[in-house]
Design an enzyme around this catalytic site. Structure first.
Site, PDB file in Angstrom:
ATOM      1  N   ASP A   1      17.209   5.066  25.766  1.00 23.29           N
ATOM      2  CA  ASP A   1      17.377   3.811  26.530  1.00 23.29           C
ATOM      3  C   ASP A   1      16.820   3.101  27.312  1.00 23.29           C
ATOM      4  OD1 ASP A   1      20.283   5.083  26.749  1.00 23.29           O
ATOM      5  OD2 ASP A   1      19.624   6.186  27.441  1.00 23.29           O
TER       6      ASP A   1
ATOM      7  N   ASP B   1      10.336   6.955  23.964  1.00 28.64           N
ATOM      8  CA  ASP B   1      12.397   6.593  24.781  1.00 28.64           C
ATOM      9  C   ASP B   1      13.533   6.392  24.119  1.00 28.64           C
ATOM     10  OD1 ASP B   1      13.537   6.753  26.952  1.00 28.64           O
ATOM     11  OD2 ASP B   1      12.847   5.093  27.790  1.00 28.64           O
TER      12      ASP B   1
ATOM     13  N   GLU C   1      13.788 -23.903  26.440  1.00 26.67           N
ATOM     14  CA  GLU C   1      13.060 -25.144  26.402  1.00 26.67           C
ATOM     15  C   GLU C   1      12.861 -25.433  24.595  1.00 26.67           C
ATOM     16  OE1 GLU C   1       9.795 -26.580  29.155  1.00 26.67           O
ATOM     17  OE2 GLU C   1      10.404 -25.616  30.651  1.00 26.67           O
TER      18      GLU C   1
HETATM   19  N1  RBF Z   1       4.461 -21.767  30.048  1.00 25.43           N
HETATM   20  C1  RBF Z   1       4.053 -21.190  30.219  1.00 25.43           C
HETATM   21  O1  RBF Z   1       4.003 -20.640  31.335  1.00 25.43           O
HETATM   22  N2  RBF Z   1       3.552 -20.239  29.175  1.00 25.43           N
HETATM   23  C2  RBF Z   1       3.681 -20.113  27.927  1.00 25.43           C
HETATM   24  O2  RBF Z   1       2.959 -19.543  27.520  1.00 25.43           O
HETATM   25  C3  RBF Z   1       3.963 -21.224  27.039  1.00 25.43           C
HETATM   26  N3  RBF Z   1       4.215 -21.569  26.084  1.00 25.43           N
HETATM   27  C4  RBF Z   1       5.198 -22.707  25.234  1.00 25.43           C
HETATM   28  C5  RBF Z   1       5.189 -22.845  24.048  1.00 25.43           C
HETATM   29  C6  RBF Z   1       5.527 -23.763  23.917  1.00 25.43           C
HETATM   30  C7  RBF Z   1       6.087 -23.826  22.266  1.00 25.43           C
HETATM   31  C8  RBF Z   1       6.863 -24.749  24.966  1.00 25.43           C
HETATM   32  C9  RBF Z   1       7.547 -25.833  23.986  1.00 25.43           C
HETATM   33  C10 RBF Z   1       6.524 -24.398  26.189  1.00 25.43           C
HETATM   34  C11 RBF Z   1       5.271 -23.249  26.557  1.00 25.43           C
HETATM   35  N4  RBF Z   1       6.004 -23.616  28.143  1.00 25.43           N
HETATM   36  C12 RBF Z   1       4.866 -21.744  28.176  1.00 25.43           C
HETATM   37  C13 RBF Z   1       6.201 -24.062  29.262  1.00 25.43           C
HETATM   38  C14 RBF Z   1       6.136 -24.833  28.943  1.00 25.43           C
HETATM   39  O3  RBF Z   1       5.702 -24.760  30.794  1.00 25.43           O
HETATM   40  C15 RBF Z   1       6.952 -25.730  29.219  1.00 25.43           C
HETATM   41  O4  RBF Z   1       7.610 -26.883  28.407  1.00 25.43           O
HETATM   42  C16 RBF Z   1       6.738 -27.570  30.406  1.00 25.43           C
HETATM   43  O5  RBF Z   1       6.071 -27.525  31.034  1.00 25.43           O
HETATM   44  C17 RBF Z   1       7.859 -28.106  31.063  1.00 25.43           C
HETATM   45  O6  RBF Z   1       8.583 -27.433  31.969  1.00 25.43           O
HETATM   46 MG    MG Z   2      12.240 -30.574  29.085  1.00 22.21          MG
END
Ligand code: RBF
Ligand code: MG
Ligand code: ADP
Length: 377
Positions: free
Chosen positions: A19, A17, A301
């Site tokens: 778009d 597809d 983050e």
């Molecule tokens: N949160 C998720 O819910 N799923 C993820 O796959 C996930 N992967 C992350 C990978 C990295 C490298 C970092 C730094 C954070 C990740 N987090 C993920 C976020 C994580 O939930 C969050 O940084 C902390 O809970 C602080 O809010």
């Molecule tokens: Mg933070």
């Protein structure tokens, strides 16, 4: 990401597809555009945003060329910027391996041709292009895909359809084809259950699952990207105590990056982080909804891979994002989430030593002299 997956089904051709799947046509007002304007010595000031809304890409580009007094024709401008919104990786890969490809879109044929005319080499890459005006009924009717198979001289069951819309997925299944869905809105995967596979973005497509040659551009568990830049003051996050978990993340405001965020799929990325008063560090970051915590907003983050002896809230943090690791996932337990984040850290730490990635440590964006001025333009 490198876990071998069994072949679900071998196909001989791919029907795409346009778009939403291959072209991010909403993306003309974008961070990419801002970066592009810098080439002309101009700065995006956001004043075009509402003028561009609802315009065709051509009209929008014409408005920008005129408003900024760019020294080029609208066509030139479009052909310079459109490759930045499109997925050349998949096309080049399939073409390079001689896999027959078709484009099947509900848009009129002329409109498809006009859009892809700005993508170098695309027209020749497709053995067939079928518009909505060339069949009696568009998607969700299977007709457009059956016609595509016919022109590719393939059985429908030997075709793989890649689609972002529900009518498209429905049409592909009704045509008896294998269908990979890339839902265009997050959190809609549950509506796409009739698809044979649901992925978050084209970055996560594994051609080998479909008996097609695998992408060769993954290196040590990472996918190199055209670098992108974001920055701003470090803000307070949700205070979930990620620091306590040993994973502090220096959150950036997502406010000025809404388009960039819509263009970059949620997931784990890595690159280099600069803090003006401190230095440049390796970083691995999550962009997304953090399904584990069921966030209502997307967050940016970055975890700087360095031990700091104090917090740096409010300081200007600049990021050069150079690669992708994996899509964002949900986890059965906090322990498994933490374990996965540590895997991400190891992958990023190691990959950033590769010349391909380490060279971006010297990106001018991270230079002190640039800090605080054009990072948010
Ligand atoms: N949160 C998720 O819910 N799923 C993820 O796959 C996930 N992967 C992350 C990978 C990295 C490298 C970092 C730094 C954070 C990740 N987090 C993920 C976020 C994580 O939930 C969050 O940084 C902390 O809970 C602080 O809010
Ligand atoms: Mg933070
Ligand atoms: P918040 O929910 O406010 O983001 P965190 O628990 O994620 O809180 O901690 C993040 C803060 O910790 C950052 O804003 C920064 O000031 C500080 N910090 C200390 N070391 C690091 C690091 N290595 N990477 C990122 N932030 C760090």
């Amino acid at each position: 990401m490198s876990i071998p997956q069994p072949v679900k089904k071998s196909v001989l051709g791919v029907i795409l597809d346009l778009d939403g799947t291959l072209l991010n046509t909403d993306g003309i007002v974008s961070e990419i555009l801002k970066v592009f304007l810098v080439k002309f010595g101009k700065q995006w000031d956001g004043r075009e945003a509402d003028k561009i809304l609802g315009k065709t890409p051509f009209e929008a580009a014409a408005a920008i060329v005129e408003d900024y007094g760019l020294p080029c024709a609208t066509e030139e401008f479009i052909s310079e910027i459109t490759p930045m919104f499109s997925d050349h990786r998949l096309i080049n890969h399939l073409k390079g391996h001689g896999i027959p490809m078709a484009l099947a879109s509900n848009s009129p044929r002329a409109s498809i041709e006009s859009k892809i005319s700005y993508q170098q080499g695309w027209k020749e890459s497709f053995s067939a292009i079928i518009g909505g005006d060339e069949v009696r009924a568009g998607k969700p009717s299977p007709e457009i895909f059956l016609e595509a198979a016919n022109r590719l001289k393939l059985e429908p069951s030997s075709c793989l359809v890649i689609e972002d819309s529900l009518p498209g997925v429905t049409a592909g299944k009704a045509a008896g084809m294998e269908v990979v869905a890339i839902p265009y809105l997050p959190k809609q995967s549950h509506l796409y259950t009739i698809a044979d596979e649901v992925i978050k973005s084209l970055l996560d497509l594994r051609p080998e699952i479909w008996g097609l040659p695998p992408f060769q551009d993954w290196i040590e568990g990472t996918l190199p990207l055209e670098p992108w830049h974001i920055g701003g003051p470090v803000i307070k996050g949700f205070g979930r105590g990620s620091k306590v978990l040993g994973i502090p993340t220096a959150n950036l405001s997502t406010e000025r990056y809404t388009t960039l965020l819509s263009e970059h799929p949620s997931g784990v990325y890595f690159g280099w982080a600069g803090l003006s008063a401190r230095g440049v560090y390796k970083m691995v970051m999550s962009i997304g909804w953090n399904p584990y915590f069921n966030n209502k907003e997307k967050t940016i983050e970055p975890w700087l891979l360095h031990e700091f002896d104090e917090d740096f809230y409010g300081e200007e943090l600049l990021l050069v994002v150079v690669g992708y690791i994996r899509p964002e996932l949900n986890f059965p337990s906090l322990e498994s989430l933490i374990e996965k984040i540590h895997d991400d850290r190891r992958i990023a730490e190691k990959a950033l030593e590769l010349p391909l990635y380490s060279k971006h440590r010297n990106d001018p964006y991270l230079e002190v002299s640039n800090r605080g001025d054009h990072n948010n333009s």
